[in-house]
Design a protein around this motif. Structure first.
Motif, PDB file in Angstrom:
ATOM      1  N   ASN A  19       6.460  -5.518   7.336  1.00 41.65           N
ATOM      2  CA  ASN A  19       7.524  -4.567   7.559  1.00 41.65           C
ATOM      3  C   ASN A  19       6.950  -3.188   7.326  1.00 41.65           C
ATOM      4  O   ASN A  19       6.446  -2.885   6.273  1.00 41.65           O
ATOM      5  CB  ASN A  19       8.702  -4.838   6.625  1.00 41.65           C
ATOM      6  CG  ASN A  19       8.283  -4.966   5.200  1.00 41.65           C
ATOM      7  OD1 ASN A  19       7.100  -5.128   4.916  1.00 41.65           O
ATOM      8  ND2 ASN A  19       9.209  -4.884   4.301  1.00 41.65           N
ATOM      9  N   ILE A  20       7.008  -2.360   8.351  1.00 43.80           N
ATOM     10  CA  ILE A  20       6.460  -1.029   8.201  1.00 43.80           C
ATOM     11  C   ILE A  20       7.382  -0.250   7.293  1.00 43.80           C
ATOM     12  O   ILE A  20       8.545  -0.038   7.612  1.00 43.80           O
ATOM     13  CB  ILE A  20       6.396  -0.312   9.535  1.00 43.80           C
ATOM     14  CG1 ILE A  20       5.592  -1.151  10.499  1.00 43.80           C
ATOM     15  CG2 ILE A  20       5.755   1.045   9.356  1.00 43.80           C
ATOM     16  CD1 ILE A  20       5.344  -0.451  11.772  1.00 43.80           C
ATOM     17  N   ASN A  21       6.877   0.152   6.171  1.00 48.88           N
ATOM     18  CA  ASN A  21       7.687   0.928   5.251  1.00 48.88           C
ATOM     19  C   ASN A  21       7.200   2.371   5.326  1.00 48.88           C
ATOM     20  O   ASN A  21       6.256   2.753   4.646  1.00 48.88           O
ATOM     21  CB  ASN A  21       7.522   0.356   3.847  1.00 48.88           C
ATOM     22  CG  ASN A  21       8.469   0.987   2.880  1.00 48.88           C
ATOM     23  OD1 ASN A  21       8.851   2.142   3.038  1.00 48.88           O
ATOM     24  ND2 ASN A  21       8.873   0.235   1.885  1.00 48.88           N
ATOM     25  N   TRP A  22       7.833   3.148   6.188  1.00 44.42           N
ATOM     26  CA  TRP A  22       7.333   4.501   6.406  1.00 44.42           C
ATOM     27  C   TRP A  22       7.460   5.369   5.164  1.00 44.42           C
ATOM     28  O   TRP A  22       6.691   6.304   4.966  1.00 44.42           O
ATOM     29  CB  TRP A  22       8.015   5.157   7.608  1.00 44.42           C
ATOM     30  CG  TRP A  22       7.436   4.682   8.896  1.00 44.42           C
ATOM     31  CD1 TRP A  22       8.049   3.899   9.827  1.00 44.42           C
ATOM     32  CD2 TRP A  22       6.110   4.921   9.404  1.00 44.42           C
ATOM     33  NE1 TRP A  22       7.193   3.636  10.880  1.00 44.42           N
ATOM     34  CE2 TRP A  22       5.998   4.254  10.636  1.00 44.42           C
ATOM     35  CE3 TRP A  22       5.012   5.637   8.919  1.00 44.42           C
ATOM     36  CZ2 TRP A  22       4.836   4.279  11.405  1.00 44.42           C
ATOM     37  CZ3 TRP A  22       3.855   5.652   9.677  1.00 44.42           C
ATOM     38  CH2 TRP A  22       3.776   4.985  10.901  1.00 44.42           C
ATOM     39  N   GLY A  23       8.436   5.050   4.309  1.00 43.61           N
ATOM     40  CA  GLY A  23       8.561   5.803   3.073  1.00 43.61           C
ATOM     41  C   GLY A  23       7.310   5.647   2.222  1.00 43.61           C
ATOM     42  O   GLY A  23       6.702   6.623   1.771  1.00 43.61           O
ATOM     43  N   LEU A  24       6.892   4.383   2.043  1.00 45.09           N
ATOM     44  CA  LEU A  24       5.686   4.120   1.245  1.00 45.09           C
ATOM     45  C   LEU A  24       4.441   4.664   1.939  1.00 45.09           C
ATOM     46  O   LEU A  24       3.556   5.234   1.298  1.00 45.09           O
ATOM     47  CB  LEU A  24       5.510   2.617   1.042  1.00 45.09           C
ATOM     48  CG  LEU A  24       6.184   1.968  -0.144  1.00 45.09           C
ATOM     49  CD1 LEU A  24       5.774   0.521  -0.223  1.00 45.09           C
ATOM     50  CD2 LEU A  24       5.782   2.687  -1.429  1.00 45.09           C
ATOM     51  N   LEU A  25       4.399   4.469   3.247  1.00 47.46           N
ATOM     52  CA  LEU A  25       3.207   4.899   3.981  1.00 47.46           C
ATOM     53  C   LEU A  25       3.013   6.402   3.894  1.00 47.46           C
ATOM     54  O   LEU A  25       1.911   6.885   3.627  1.00 47.46           O
ATOM     55  CB  LEU A  25       3.343   4.514   5.461  1.00 47.46           C
ATOM     56  CG  LEU A  25       2.764   3.183   5.867  1.00 47.46           C
ATOM     57  CD1 LEU A  25       3.016   2.936   7.343  1.00 47.46           C
ATOM     58  CD2 LEU A  25       1.271   3.151   5.595  1.00 47.46           C
ATOM     59  N   THR A  26       4.101   7.146   4.131  1.00 48.86           N
ATOM     60  CA  THR A  26       3.939   8.594   4.126  1.00 48.86           C
ATOM     61  C   THR A  26       3.673   9.119   2.716  1.00 48.86           C
ATOM     62  O   THR A  26       2.874  10.037   2.542  1.00 48.86           O
ATOM     63  CB  THR A  26       5.180   9.291   4.727  1.00 48.86           C
ATOM     64  OG1 THR A  26       6.344   8.773   4.088  1.00 48.86           O
ATOM     65  CG2 THR A  26       5.270   9.068   6.213  1.00 48.86           C
ATOM     66  N   SER A  27       4.315   8.506   1.716  1.00 50.31           N
ATOM     67  CA  SER A  27       4.070   9.005   0.359  1.00 50.31           C
ATOM     68  C   SER A  27       2.644   8.663  -0.079  1.00 50.31           C
ATOM     69  O   SER A  27       1.943   9.482  -0.672  1.00 50.31           O
ATOM     70  CB  SER A  27       5.093   8.441  -0.625  1.00 50.31           C
ATOM     71  OG  SER A  27       5.110   7.040  -0.582  1.00 50.31           O
ATOM     72  N   ASN A  28       2.203   7.444   0.261  1.00 50.09           N
ATOM     73  CA  ASN A  28       0.851   7.038  -0.105  1.00 50.09           C
ATOM     74  C   ASN A  28      -0.182   7.915   0.608  1.00 50.09           C
ATOM     75  O   ASN A  28      -1.173   8.360   0.014  1.00 50.09           O
ATOM     76  CB  ASN A  28       0.650   5.558   0.268  1.00 50.09           C
ATOM     77  CG  ASN A  28      -0.552   4.945  -0.435  1.00 50.09           C
ATOM     78  OD1 ASN A  28      -1.416   5.666  -0.920  1.00 50.09           O
ATOM     79  ND2 ASN A  28      -0.614   3.640  -0.466  1.00 50.09           N
ATOM     80  N   THR A  29       0.073   8.172   1.881  1.00 49.60           N
ATOM     81  CA  THR A  29      -0.846   9.020   2.641  1.00 49.60           C
ATOM     82  C   THR A  29      -0.920  10.414   2.025  1.00 49.60           C
ATOM     83  O   THR A  29      -2.009  10.973   1.845  1.00 49.60           O
ATOM     84  CB  THR A  29      -0.368   9.133   4.102  1.00 49.60           C
ATOM     85  OG1 THR A  29      -0.285   7.817   4.643  1.00 49.60           O
ATOM     86  CG2 THR A  29      -1.324   9.950   4.930  1.00 49.60           C
ATOM     87  N   THR A  30       0.240  10.940   1.701  1.00 49.96           N
ATOM     88  CA  THR A  30       0.259  12.283   1.112  1.00 49.96           C
ATOM     89  C   THR A  30      -0.578  12.316  -0.165  1.00 49.96           C
ATOM     90  O   THR A  30      -1.433  13.191  -0.348  1.00 49.96           O
ATOM     91  CB  THR A  30       1.705  12.697   0.796  1.00 49.96           C
ATOM     92  OG1 THR A  30       2.494  12.491   1.965  1.00 49.96           O
ATOM     93  CG2 THR A  30       1.781  14.154   0.389  1.00 49.96           C
ATOM     94  N   LEU A  31      -0.342  11.323  -1.038  1.00 52.86           N
ATOM     95  CA  LEU A  31      -1.088  11.331  -2.297  1.00 52.86           C
ATOM     96  C   LEU A  31      -2.579  11.052  -2.084  1.00 52.86           C
ATOM     97  O   LEU A  31      -3.415  11.533  -2.849  1.00 52.86           O
ATOM     98  CB  LEU A  31      -0.492  10.310  -3.268  1.00 52.86           C
ATOM     99  CG  LEU A  31       0.849  10.720  -3.871  1.00 52.86           C
ATOM    100  CD1 LEU A  31       1.240   9.749  -4.959  1.00 52.86           C
ATOM    101  CD2 LEU A  31       0.788  12.131  -4.443  1.00 52.86           C
ATOM    102  N   ALA A  32      -2.894  10.275  -1.052  1.00 48.72           N
ATOM    103  CA  ALA A  32      -4.311   9.993  -0.800  1.00 48.72           C
ATOM    104  C   ALA A  32      -5.026  11.244  -0.324  1.00 48.72           C
ATOM    105  O   ALA A  32      -6.237  11.365  -0.444  1.00 48.72           O
ATOM    106  CB  ALA A  32      -4.456   8.883   0.241  1.00 48.72           C
ATOM    107  N   MET A  33      -4.269  12.198   0.233  1.00 51.28           N
ATOM    108  CA  MET A  33      -4.907  13.425   0.706  1.00 51.28           C
ATOM    109  C   MET A  33      -5.083  14.441  -0.427  1.00 51.28           C
ATOM    110  O   MET A  33      -5.999  15.249  -0.405  1.00 51.28           O
ATOM    111  CB  MET A  33      -4.065  14.046   1.821  1.00 51.28           C
ATOM    112  CG  MET A  33      -3.988  13.182   3.063  1.00 51.28           C
ATOM    113  SD  MET A  33      -3.194  14.013   4.460  1.00 51.28           S
ATOM    114  CE  MET A  33      -1.500  14.108   3.955  1.00 51.28           C
TER     115      MET A  33
END
Lengths: 295, 432, 280
Positions: free
Chosen positions: C241-255
């Motif tokens: 299940n694509i969880n865009w909330g988790l994906l975008t927050s994780n991506t932001t923090l990974a940057m």
């Protein structure tokens, strides 16, 4: 007569770790690949027998291999052109504001310093055909009427990936070219201007010759590096839709890890290595070294 | 002051040594599963922790892998001698695992558990091979048709589709400028394999092999299903060719599509992601051809394989698997994703934790329907009465999904695509 | 004259517009992801997207911290990146001093080996490198990532550093030696400080490559406790299940760590790379 060998042992010792890394992680793996390619190995640790050139024959006769090589050609060319051209163009513009823009350059480098996986997320999120903000904006300003199906259409998936990959990499080359431009003496351009040269003439006859060398190096390095790109493609399309984005590294990877044909994957790797090294040597001779001597 | 700090270090060191020492006295057990969503990971970690507490002599550690990567990861781990002690599998993966020389029979354990809990046949049968059971079923999964009742009502459609013809019809009616009737996946992945297969079952094309394990994919029924899928793709978002499990669900919840074929994981996030009440989510069985159709869908029996050679660890593994299937824990285990994981045992049907779960109780009707429906489920490659090892390469290369893509990207007709699929499957079986 | 000024002003405006456009292209997507991560779940995916969150929610970040091993992945990433940077830079500096400042001119030819290696298609070596690391017992350890990052970065660094070392005049070394300094002292106290802009460049370069590396990590790491940030992000990306909330927050923090690091040292990198690349 005894000739004393005058060896500078300190230097040799200092070089050893570097050489060791290359031997252990490049030379030795290449030997392992070569050894595997002549066997029937299906996966690491499985029993094998020697099959001679069988795997090479199979790879060379597989249209899927040649197709993937062709796609890699498009991929490499597309990336090289897009990255180098956009980096060069932007660098030329930036060069006009050389003093005040140091912080801007740092900002422009951001795509290069974020993890590739994050780039994949950003790409699928921003370029999504249903809810991507890019499609929405393009529709709003009237550039398109139907959404661009960036990664779902076999016709444009490879192009979309090229755009995304160039987005990540062009800042790096931009910085290098910008540096080259900074070395072009300003008074040279000024005096040409006073002599009545047009901007195009100045660019063609003064700026360009001084930076060809670095553009050539950037071109070569960029080309070969982009051949290597695996994660962006794999994370977004896994080679699909159809096989439209299945480039050579993905072919090799799938052969080893999806079809469990380790030996055939090794044979394909070897063939590709030879092709790439030949390309690099030719490119170096024809373009890079010529650019060096011209200077 | 200094002294105190040093003392701290000494104490820390001692505690550390103690921990290391005490864990070494335990039997360590590494378990791989592939249920990545964080809430599932968290729930199962809690179950492992409960087990560890109840059995201080064992220490189970769960590790989560990705379904797309686990095939090669396990093979790679085995080559490095670092394979887990237990791995969660689906039937075709179990064959791959055995193909790389791993796994021990669990026939005795199955008999013991069956006496206590009574396994459903559909759950254990796919793991019966060469006169032994090779894995312990833990949960089932089944596909249904999900739809948005609010979007249906808006379009004046009162009844969900029951036949293929109605399905295509309704999907076309619901497709507008900014909405798609349905979202079926056509990426090169297991998700697409699964959805097309659900329709294949309803058309009577469930068998990929005959009794001698020859590939029998190229049939009129398969072609008819591919034709249906092509029709559905026309009313699906154009980027369906890159979809897996997640996109249809995201689109259904965003109201961009009206229908999707998937398993029970649609229940839990619906209200939060759609911003709509739960009543707006509809569920029916997979539509079947009006003529000559049959009730059916894809059913996955998920199971655990024991890989460790160490008898002590094997004992620990058995204890852990028994712990999971014990009705006292089983409900909590299944509701890691309420509605997705359905019981594989008779006693599991009454597991208290199952029906007490807030999501399951909210959608109780749907969960009961899925359990009842699983009687009609089958899995590609495991329907012809015997287990054919040839399914492993077919599944690994996602040849069903690739067949769909041939229609979309290469423009093959459904009949041509069926022949293409047949040829590729035969190649895969031969190892070309 | 007026026309000339007008033309000049026009060029200026156009240039500024192009610059702005470039900034939007490079930073827009990054900012958009960060903005999305602050939206309520049902607002993330919309046919008509909202530019800014209707209300700022930290839910996705909370979930990221409480439900995913984000922190341990962050820790692994930091350990690997720092260790790779230290090791790679040490190896390169040692080799560079040996090859470029030693008495053997033939050692300089290592440069060509380095060029060959850094244009080599290393992705094709994922499987054999795995096999080699199994043999030397490094597979499934963070060390395996460290040595692979060294392999990925050392050749380019070695090539790049030559230009910097060459800026240090040999006479300076000789003078120091005459004053009785040992060779090691000369290197440490005379040559290295003068080449420090170059050291900064290769250190930053190694940092960035190690921080972003995914292809090799995804194959070499089996134990989930050893996963790095990119691997964790890929897990969420690949989930059912694509969880865009988790994906975008994780991506932001990974940057964030990379961006912060770059905000601090980016200028040295750019100025160093600029001068180094030209001398090479």
């Amino acid at each position: 007569m005894v000739r004393r060998l005058n060896v500078d042992w300190a230097s040799v010792v200092l070089v050893v770790p570097f050489v060791l890394v290359i031997v252990a992680l490049v030379v030795w793996p290449v030997i392992v690949t070569a050894r595997t390619a002549f066997t029937s190995a299906t996966f690491i640790g499985m029993p094998v027998e020697f099959v001679g050139l069988d795997q090479f024959r199979r790879v060379l006769s597989a249209s899927a291999f040649w197709d993937s090589l062709g796609r890699s050609g498009i991929w490499v060319l597309g990336n090289a052109v897009l990255q180098t051209v956009s980096a060069l163009a932007l660098a030329l513009i930036f060069n006009r504001f050389s003093k005040s823009t140091a912080w801007l350059r740092v900002l422009i480098l951001i795509p290069w310093i974020i993890p590739t996986v994050a780039v994949a997320v950003i790409g699928t999120w921003v370029m999504n055909a249903q809810y991507g903000v890019l499609n929405y904006l393009l529709k709003q300003i009237g550039l398109i009427t139907t959404s661009i199906n960036a990664f779902g259409s076999p016709d444009i998936a490879l192009t979309s990936l090229i755009v995304l990959n160039s987005w990540k990499w062009f800042p790096f080359f931009f910085v290098i070219i910008l540096g080259a431009l900074n070395t072009v003496p300003e008074d040279l351009e000024e005096s040409a201007k006073l002599d009545g040269a047009t901007a195009t003439q100045i660019f063609l006859y003064i700026t360009m010759p001084l930076i060809t060398r670095i553009v050539a190096v950037v071109g070569m390095v960029g080309t070969l590096w982009s051949f290597n790109v695996f994660d962006t493609i794999y994370l977004i399309t896994r080679g699909g839709p159809g096989n439209s984005t299945l480039t050579a590294p993905i072919y090799v990877y799938d052969m080893a890890f999806r079809s469990f044909q380790l030996a055939r994957s090794a044979a394909a790797s070897l063939i590709l290595m030879v092709i790439l090294v030949l390309f690099a040597v030719t490119f170096y001779r024809l373009v890079v070294s010529r650019a060096y001597t011209e200077r | 002051m200094r002294m105190m700090q040093r003392l701290h270090y000494v104490v820390l060191l001692l505690v550390g040594l103690l921990l290391v020492g005490s864990t070494q006295a335990q039997t360590q057990l590494v378990v791989w599963h592939q249920e990545q969503p964080p809430h599932r990971v968290e729930r199962w970690d809690r179950i492992a922790a409960a087990f560890n507490e109840q059995h201080p002599e064992y220490n189970v550690q769960l590790q989560v892998q990705d379904w797309g990567e686990v095939y090669r990861r396990l093979a790679a781990a085995a080559a490095a001698g670092r394979e887990p002690d237990i791995v969660f599998v689906i039937p075709d993966f179990a064959l791959t695992v055995r193909g790389i020389g791993l796994g021990h029979p669990v026939t005795g354990l199955i008999a013991r558990l069956d006496a206590e809990h009574t396994f459903f046949d559909a759950a254990v049968d796919p793991y019966w091979h060469q006169e032994e059971y090779w894995a312990v079923p833990l949960y089932g999964m089944i596909q249904v048709l999900w739809y948005r009742k609010d979007i249906f009502a808006e379009a004046g459609i009162t009844e969900p589709p029951r036949t293929w013809e109605e399905l295509v019809d309704v999907a076309r009616q619901l497709t507008t400028d900014d909405r798609f009737g349905i979202a079926v996946p056509a990426g090169r992945n297991l998700a697409s394999d699964q959805v097309i297969y659900s329709f294949m079952v309803t058309a009577g094309a469930q068998d990929l092999f005959d009794e001698e394990c020859n590939v029998v994919f190229d049939t009129p029924e398969t072609a008819a299903t591919l034709a249906l899928y092509r029709d559905l793709l026309e009313v699906s978002p154009p980027d369906a060719t890159s979809f897996a499990w997640g996109e249809p669900q995201a689109l259904l919840n965003a109201g961009i599509t009206a229908m999707a074929v998937e398993k029970g994981q649609y229940l839990q996030p619906f209200e939060e992601e759609s911003g709509r009440p739960g009543e707006d989510l509809g569920m029916v069985r997979i539509p079947q051809p009006a003529e000559g159709g049959q009730e059916g869908t894809i059913y996955y029996s998920n199971a655990a394989m024991v890989l460790t050679d160490d008898p002590a660890k094997q004992e620990a593994a058995y204890a852990f698997l028994e712990f999971i299937l014990d009705p006292a824990t089983y409900g909590d285990f299944l509701t890691a994703e309420p509605g997705l994981f359905i019981p594989v045992t008779q006693t599991g049907l009454d597991a208290e934790g199952l029906w007490a779960d807030p999501v399951v109780s909210q959608y109780r009707e749907y969960v009961e329907e899925m359990i009842a429906y699983s009687e009609y489920g089958g899995l590609f490659g495991f329907t012809s009465g015997i287990v054919c090892e040839a399914i492993a390469p077919i599944s690994q290369q996602n040849l069903l999904a690739q067949t769909i893509q041939q229609m979309v990207t290469a423009g093959l007709s459904p009949e041509e695509a069926a022949s293409w699929g047949q040829a590729r499957m035969e190649e895969a079986v031969r190892g070309d | 004259m007026n026309a000339y000024r007008l033309r000049n002003a026009l060029t200026y405006v156009v240039t500024v517009l192009i610059l702005l456009f470039a900034i939007v292209i490079t930073l827009g997507p990054v900012v958009w992801v960060a903005l999305s991560s602050l939206k309520p779940t049902h607002e993330i995916i919309r046919a008509v997207p909202t530019a800014f969150p209707s209300e700022v929610v930290w839910l996705h970040y909370q979930r990221l911290f409480s439900n995913t091993p984000f922190l341990s992945q962050l820790q692994n990433s930091i350990v690997v990146t720092v260790a790779s940077t230290v090791l790679s830079v040490s190896i390169v500096m040692a080799a560079a001093i040996g090859a470029y400042r030693g008495r053997h001119k033939w050692l300089r030819n290592l440069k060509f080996v380095a060029i060959l290696v850094f244009v080599f298609p290393t992705t094709l070596l994922v499987v054999p490198i795995y096999q080699v690391l199994v043999q030397i017992g490094l597979v499934d350890t963070l060390w395996s990532l460290v040595v692979v990052n060294c392999m990925l970065t050392a050749p380019f660094s070695f090539w790049l550093i030559e230009g910097f070392l060459d800026t240090v005049p040999g006479e300076l070394e000789d003078a120091a030696m005459v004053d009785g300094a040992t060779r090691i002292q000369t290197m440490l106290y005379v040559v290295l400080p003068l080449a420090s802009p170059g050291v900064a460049v290769i250190a930053i370069y190694t940092f960035v490559i190690s921080w972003t590396e995914f292809t090799f990590s995804s194959v070499l790491i089996i134990d989930t406790n050893l996963k790095t940030l990119p691997m964790g992000l890929a897990d969420i990306l690949a989930a059912y299940n694509i969880n865009w909330g988790l994906l975008t927050s994780n991506t932001t923090l990974a940057m964030v760590p990379g961006v912060l690091f770059f905000a601090l040292v980016g200028r040295h990198f750019i100025s160093g790379l600029v001068s180094g690349a030209l001398k090479a």
